[in-house]
Scaffold this motif. Structure first.
Motif, PDB file in Angstrom:
ATOM      1  N   ALA A 134      25.040  65.409  28.841  1.00 56.15           N
ATOM      2  CA  ALA A 134      24.226  64.506  28.017  1.00 56.15           C
ATOM      3  C   ALA A 134      25.078  63.377  27.455  1.00 56.15           C
ATOM      4  O   ALA A 134      24.640  62.219  27.419  1.00 56.15           O
ATOM      5  N   ILE A 191      25.747  60.926  30.269  1.00 59.25           N
ATOM      6  CA  ILE A 191      24.537  60.129  30.541  1.00 59.25           C
ATOM      7  C   ILE A 191      24.353  59.074  29.461  1.00 59.25           C
ATOM      8  O   ILE A 191      24.004  57.924  29.753  1.00 59.25           O
ATOM      9  N   TYR A 192      24.597  59.439  28.194  1.00 50.79           N
ATOM     10  CA  TYR A 192      24.501  58.463  27.106  1.00 50.79           C
ATOM     11  C   TYR A 192      25.473  57.309  27.336  1.00 50.79           C
ATOM     12  O   TYR A 192      25.107  56.138  27.197  1.00 50.79           O
ATOM     13  N   VAL A 220      17.377  61.412  26.288  1.00 49.35           N
ATOM     14  CA  VAL A 220      18.536  62.175  26.763  1.00 49.35           C
ATOM     15  C   VAL A 220      18.889  63.285  25.777  1.00 49.35           C
ATOM     16  O   VAL A 220      19.039  64.456  26.160  1.00 49.35           O
TER      17      VAL A 220
END
Length: 181
Positions: free
Chosen positions: A36, A39-40, A120
Motif C-alpha cells: 500500500a 502504491i501511494y 488505497v
C-alpha cells in the motif's frame, strides 16, 4: 533547513525500524502494508507532473491578472480619456476567470490524489484487519498482537506519507526556482 533534514532522517529510520518490527509480527501483513505504501508513492509520482503543470499554469495566470490590474491603475487617466474602461474591465475579468479556472485545475489534481489515497489505504486497512482476524482465529496471532501490529502500521504509514509528501514538496521547489530564474 536543518530541522527538515533531521525530521526526514528520523522518519526514514522509523520507517526501517517499524518494517522490521512488523515483519517480526507477520510477514504477510507487513507485505500488504508495504504494498500500500509503494502504491501511494507511485500514485504521488504519477500525479506529480499534472500537479506541477497545473500549479505552473495557476501561477502564470495570477501573474497576468495582477500585472493587468496594476497596468490599469497606472494608466487610468489615459484609459478614461480614450474611453477604454469597458475594454480593460472585460480583459481583466477574462484574466480573473482564467486564473480561477487554473486554480480549479490545481484543486482537481488534489482531489484525485486524495481520492486515490483514500481508496488505497481503505483497501489496505480492510485487508490487514481481515487477514489479521484470520490469523487470530487460526491461533497464530492474539488480539493484542493485532492491535500492536495496527499501531506499528499506523506509525509506518504516517512516516512514509510524510517522506513522500516532503519529496514532492522538494520537487515542486524546482518549479518556483524556474519561475524566479
Amino acid at each position: 533547513r536543518t530541522q527538515r533534514k533531521s525530521a526526514v532522517t528520523a522518519s526514514g529510520v522509523m520507517v526501517v525500524l517499524t518494517v522490521v518490527v512488523m515483519s517480526y509480527y507477520s510477514p504477510l501483513l507487513t507485505s500488504v502494508v508495504v504494498a500500500a505504501a509503494v502504491i501511494y508513492a507511485m500514485v504521488r509520482w504519477v500525479s506529480y507532473y499534472p500537479q506541477r503543470y497545473a500549479t505552473d499554469e495557476q501561477l502564470a495566470h495570477e501573474g497576468r491578472s495582477g500585472t493587468h490590474f496594476i497596468e490599469t491603475l497606472r494608466g487610468m487617466l489615459a484609459i478614461k480619456l480614450n474611453l477604454r474602461e469597458a475594454e480593460r474591465r472585460s480583459a481583466y475579468q477574462n484574466l480573473v476567470v482564467d486564473q480561477t479556472n487554473a486554480g480549479v485545475r490545481v484543486q482537481n489534481v488534489g482531489i484525485v490524489q486524495r481520492a486515490s489515497n483514500t481508496l488505497v489505504f481503505g483497501l489496505e486497512n480492510v485487508a490487514v484487519i481481515w487477514l489479521g482476524a484470520l490469523l487470530v482465529m487460526d491461533g497464530k496471532f492474539t488480539v493484542g498482537m493485532l492491535y500492536a501490529f495496527i499501531g506499528f502500521k499506523l506509525v509506518f504509514l504516517g512516516r512514509v506519507i510524510n517522506l513522500v509528501d516532503k519529496w514532492n514538496e522538494f520537487r515542486m521547489l524546482d518549479l518556483h526556482a524556474e519561475r524566479i530564474a
